[in-house]
Design a protein around this motif. Sequence first.
Motif, PDB file in Angstrom:
ATOM      1  N   PHE A  27      40.288  47.449  34.045  1.00  0.00           N
ATOM      2  CA  PHE A  27      40.707  48.103  33.933  1.00  0.00           C
ATOM      3  C   PHE A  27      42.076  48.681  35.178  1.00  0.00           C
ATOM      4  CE2 PHE A  27      40.702  52.946  34.660  1.00  0.00           C
ATOM      5  CZ  PHE A  27      41.675  53.760  33.740  1.00  0.00           C
ATOM      6  N   PHE A  28      41.567  48.254  36.007  1.00  0.00           N
ATOM      7  CA  PHE A  28      42.847  48.403  37.530  1.00  0.00           C
ATOM      8  C   PHE A  28      43.612  46.712  37.912  1.00  0.00           C
ATOM      9  CE2 PHE A  28      39.187  51.278  38.432  1.00  0.00           C
ATOM     10  CZ  PHE A  28      39.799  52.807  38.680  1.00  0.00           C
ATOM     11  N   ARG A  29      43.616  46.254  36.355  1.00  0.00           N
ATOM     12  CA  ARG A  29      44.289  44.395  37.104  1.00  0.00           C
ATOM     13  C   ARG A  29      45.277  44.599  37.201  1.00  0.00           C
ATOM     14  NH1 ARG A  29      43.755  46.347  31.657  1.00  0.00           N
ATOM     15  NH2 ARG A  29      45.654  46.244  29.999  1.00  0.00           N
ATOM     16  N   GLU A  30      46.069  45.807  37.037  1.00  0.00           N
ATOM     17  CA  GLU A  30      47.994  46.172  37.685  1.00  0.00           C
ATOM     18  C   GLU A  30      47.927  46.661  39.049  1.00  0.00           C
ATOM     19  OE1 GLU A  30      50.140  48.011  34.572  1.00  0.00           O
ATOM     20  OE2 GLU A  30      50.432  47.161  33.584  1.00  0.00           O
ATOM     21  N   ILE A  75      45.599  45.622  41.068  1.00  0.00           N
ATOM     22  CA  ILE A  75      44.702  45.165  42.099  1.00  0.00           C
ATOM     23  C   ILE A  75      45.347  43.860  41.941  1.00  0.00           C
ATOM     24  CG2 ILE A  75      43.166  42.914  41.640  1.00  0.00           C
ATOM     25  CD1 ILE A  75      40.904  44.917  40.650  1.00  0.00           C
ATOM     26  N   MET A  76      46.400  43.326  40.906  1.00  0.00           N
ATOM     27  CA  MET A  76      47.510  42.182  41.141  1.00  0.00           C
ATOM     28  C   MET A  76      49.197  42.667  41.698  1.00  0.00           C
ATOM     29  SD  MET A  76      46.289  40.177  40.356  1.00  0.00           S
ATOM     30  CE  MET A  76      47.164  38.898  41.318  1.00  0.00           C
ATOM     31  N   LYS A  77      49.002  44.761  42.140  1.00  0.00           N
ATOM     32  CA  LYS A  77      50.774  44.858  42.734  1.00  0.00           C
ATOM     33  C   LYS A  77      50.716  44.555  43.575  1.00  0.00           C
ATOM     34  CE  LYS A  77      51.024  49.096  42.252  1.00  0.00           C
ATOM     35  NZ  LYS A  77      50.786  51.088  42.556  1.00  0.00           N
ATOM     36  N   GLY A  78      51.852  43.027  43.827  1.00  0.00           N
ATOM     37  CA  GLY A  78      52.413  42.763  45.173  1.00  0.00           C
ATOM     38  C   GLY A  78      52.061  41.089  44.934  1.00  0.00           C
ATOM     39  N   ASN A  79      51.513  41.074  43.954  1.00  0.00           N
ATOM     40  CA  ASN A  79      51.427  39.328  43.761  1.00  0.00           C
ATOM     41  C   ASN A  79      50.834  38.763  44.904  1.00  0.00           C
ATOM     42  OD1 ASN A  79      52.783  39.636  40.839  1.00  0.00           O
ATOM     43  ND2 ASN A  79      54.749  39.228  42.437  1.00  0.00           N
ATOM     44  N   PRO A  80      48.536  39.281  44.547  1.00  0.00           N
ATOM     45  CA  PRO A  80      48.544  38.296  45.982  1.00  0.00           C
ATOM     46  C   PRO A  80      48.226  37.840  45.318  1.00  0.00           C
ATOM     47  CG  PRO A  80      47.702  39.863  44.557  1.00  0.00           C
ATOM     48  CD  PRO A  80      48.287  40.334  44.558  1.00  0.00           C
ATOM     49  N   ASP A  81      47.894  36.229  45.405  1.00  0.00           N
ATOM     50  CA  ASP A  81      47.527  34.802  45.792  1.00  0.00           C
ATOM     51  C   ASP A  81      46.302  35.203  44.919  1.00  0.00           C
ATOM     52  OD1 ASP A  81      49.773  33.494  46.071  1.00  0.00           O
ATOM     53  OD2 ASP A  81      48.935  32.870  48.526  1.00  0.00           O
ATOM     54  N   ASN A  82      45.282  35.418  45.450  1.00  0.00           N
ATOM     55  CA  ASN A  82      44.143  35.682  45.160  1.00  0.00           C
ATOM     56  C   ASN A  82      43.537  36.665  45.944  1.00  0.00           C
ATOM     57  OD1 ASN A  82      43.727  34.549  47.947  1.00  0.00           O
ATOM     58  ND2 ASN A  82      43.889  32.577  47.076  1.00  0.00           N
ATOM     59  N   PHE A  83      41.830  37.418  45.300  1.00  0.00           N
ATOM     60  CA  PHE A  83      41.576  38.198  46.172  1.00  0.00           C
ATOM     61  C   PHE A  83      39.979  38.139  46.197  1.00  0.00           C
ATOM     62  CE2 PHE A  83      42.604  38.786  41.462  1.00  0.00           C
ATOM     63  CZ  PHE A  83      41.364  39.174  40.710  1.00  0.00           C
ATOM     64  N   LEU A  84      39.053  39.263  46.875  1.00  0.00           N
ATOM     65  CA  LEU A  84      37.694  39.105  47.095  1.00  0.00           C
ATOM     66  C   LEU A  84      37.226  40.582  46.298  1.00  0.00           C
ATOM     67  CD1 LEU A  84      37.729  38.528  50.904  1.00  0.00           C
ATOM     68  CD2 LEU A  84      36.552  37.182  48.935  1.00  0.00           C
ATOM     69  N   VAL A  85      36.168  39.488  45.222  1.00  0.00           N
ATOM     70  CA  VAL A  85      35.286  40.392  44.596  1.00  0.00           C
ATOM     71  C   VAL A  85      33.987  40.689  45.160  1.00  0.00           C
ATOM     72  CG1 VAL A  85      34.177  41.271  42.509  1.00  0.00           C
ATOM     73  CG2 VAL A  85      36.868  40.483  42.165  1.00  0.00           C
ATOM     74  N   ILE A  86      33.086  41.629  45.800  1.00  0.00           N
ATOM     75  CA  ILE A  86      31.909  41.615  46.311  1.00  0.00           C
ATOM     76  C   ILE A  86      31.934  43.132  45.702  1.00  0.00           C
ATOM     77  CG2 ILE A  86      30.919  42.303  48.910  1.00  0.00           C
ATOM     78  CD1 ILE A  86      33.925  41.422  49.962  1.00  0.00           C
ATOM     79  N   HIS A  87      29.780  42.465  45.536  1.00  0.00           N
ATOM     80  CA  HIS A  87      29.275  43.815  45.313  1.00  0.00           C
ATOM     81  C   HIS A  87      29.117  44.486  46.301  1.00  0.00           C
ATOM     82  CE1 HIS A  87      27.054  41.795  41.394  1.00  0.00           C
ATOM     83  NE2 HIS A  87      29.236  41.624  41.388  1.00  0.00           N
ATOM     84  N   ASP A 141      44.652  35.597  39.092  1.00  0.00           N
ATOM     85  CA  ASP A 141      45.065  36.489  38.404  1.00  0.00           C
ATOM     86  C   ASP A 141      44.967  35.439  36.814  1.00  0.00           C
ATOM     87  OD1 ASP A 141      46.687  33.701  37.910  1.00  0.00           O
ATOM     88  OD2 ASP A 141      48.547  34.991  37.746  1.00  0.00           O
ATOM     89  N   GLN A 142      43.914  34.699  37.234  1.00  0.00           N
ATOM     90  CA  GLN A 142      42.568  33.759  35.203  1.00  0.00           C
ATOM     91  C   GLN A 142      42.426  34.342  35.707  1.00  0.00           C
ATOM     92  OE1 GLN A 142      45.580  32.061  34.636  1.00  0.00           O
ATOM     93  NE2 GLN A 142      43.677  30.211  34.503  1.00  0.00           N
ATOM     94  N   LEU A 143      41.572  35.597  36.381  1.00  0.00           N
ATOM     95  CA  LEU A 143      40.511  36.549  36.102  1.00  0.00           C
ATOM     96  C   LEU A 143      40.687  37.244  35.124  1.00  0.00           C
ATOM     97  CD1 LEU A 143      37.463  37.440  36.417  1.00  0.00           C
ATOM     98  CD2 LEU A 143      38.695  38.772  38.261  1.00  0.00           C
ATOM     99  N   PHE A 144      42.108  37.610  34.861  1.00  0.00           N
ATOM    100  CA  PHE A 144      42.614  39.159  33.639  1.00  0.00           C
ATOM    101  C   PHE A 144      42.596  38.248  32.211  1.00  0.00           C
ATOM    102  CE2 PHE A 144      43.518  40.487  37.831  1.00  0.00           C
ATOM    103  CZ  PHE A 144      43.026  41.568  38.128  1.00  0.00           C
ATOM    104  N   LYS A 145      43.300  37.173  32.588  1.00  0.00           N
ATOM    105  CA  LYS A 145      42.683  35.706  31.029  1.00  0.00           C
ATOM    106  C   LYS A 145      41.723  36.182  30.411  1.00  0.00           C
ATOM    107  CE  LYS A 145      43.845  31.956  29.032  1.00  0.00           C
ATOM    108  NZ  LYS A 145      44.845  30.151  28.782  1.00  0.00           N
ATOM    109  N   ARG A 146      40.637  35.981  31.223  1.00  0.00           N
ATOM    110  CA  ARG A 146      39.214  35.067  30.978  1.00  0.00           C
ATOM    111  C   ARG A 146      38.291  36.795  30.803  1.00  0.00           C
ATOM    112  NH1 ARG A 146      40.505  30.660  30.792  1.00  0.00           N
ATOM    113  NH2 ARG A 146      40.029  29.667  33.150  1.00  0.00           N
ATOM    114  N   LEU A 147      38.886  38.019  31.789  1.00  0.00           N
ATOM    115  CA  LEU A 147      38.605  39.343  30.931  1.00  0.00           C
ATOM    116  C   LEU A 147      38.998  40.111  30.130  1.00  0.00           C
ATOM    117  CD1 LEU A 147      39.068  41.155  34.942  1.00  0.00           C
ATOM    118  CD2 LEU A 147      36.583  40.829  33.262  1.00  0.00           C
TER     119      LEU A 147
END
Length: 403
Positions: free
Chosen positions: A27-30, A32-44, A133-139
């Motif tokens: 839902f928040f993909r845009e 999250i990817m604002k600024g074109n980060p190379d990668n990002f952490l997801v932490i429960h 950003d590959q994650l958003f393709k999977r999502l």
Amino acid sequence: MKYQRRNCSIKYLKEFKALGTAGGLYFFREEIMKGNPDNFLVIHGDIVCEFPLSDIIDFYEAKQELSKQKLDGVLFGIKPTNYDLFTTMKNTEKSSLGVIVSDKTTGKVVHYVENPETKISDVFNGGIYLFNDQLFKRLGNAKISKITQAQNSSNFGSGHDDEDIISMETDILRNLPEYGNTYVYEYRGFWHAIKTPADALTANKLYLEKLNKAGLSSTNPSAVSSPISSTPLHRRQDTVDRIILQQASVNIVPPVFIHPTAKIDYEQGTKIGPYVSIGENVVVGAGARITNSIVLDDVTIRSGALISNSIISYNCTIGSWARVEGTGINTASITEILKQAGGEKFKELLAAHESFKVIGIKDSGHISILGSGTDVSEEAYVLNSFILPNKSIKHDVKYEIVM
């Protein structure tokens, strides 16, 4: 574990409804990817551990350089020292248990199973991931699949099929191994999921043990492995407060943290510890006994009172010779049962064990919690009970929720 400053941003985003463990990412993909980060952490947000985030990033970058292509991700895998005890406690808590199977040579994930019926690996999903950003393709693929399933379902339109809800575990992680480009970072430090209020005491114990092992006592305040302020207990904008544990003495059973503004009367055999954290401006009277508990700011504990396996919230007052305690869960005795029996016999013994008998409040964790502003009268006894804020306890309370 090393610490390194990195250029990153933290954003607080609120879901419009519960979207599952991965629906919010889509839902928040845009954003999250604002600024074109190379990668990002997801932490429960419901876990405690040493959070070796820099090491995970280094591991990710090393594997990506070796593979000469984008990784699908790196999973944080925990490897418990006692597999049987870990799985027993998780099954008792009825929480999910994701298992990661990887190639022992390369670390590449070859299989992921949620709540397996048999032991297929001793590496568990620790709830931290590094993606790009590959994650958003999977999502997106998971979203399309859910929409198709909902439309084809006989219950379509009944409200039971919600294509907005996406599960990280079943919709993403279970399918990642087939792409052949996901790795596991194996971690052997402490880890615990925070599912109930009682888990806060477990987290307190784990962090105190970690600090104690690092030698952060008043006799050795410089033994620090993280970026800390050079001035003890004074916050600076670019640093973290120094945490100094109490030195062992006739009154202190380590590990114990007492904020320097707290006033403790050590006369008449006052004893504090082990596994106690005491906040700002707390007053503890002579002869008091506190063990395995968290005492938050501005609490007054009068002479002769006993606090055990409990969480005492802000601005509470515990009268003289009052008792606030929980029976707790004795993991040492559970470990002994594990040694003595296996299979169905073990389950029978465990079910009959005092630590897992459900008495009073379901899923209480066998502790007591006082809400802020609670006043416990002299000689009153609170056992395995939850007291909501601003209550006055004048009589014994056992296995109750006081509204």
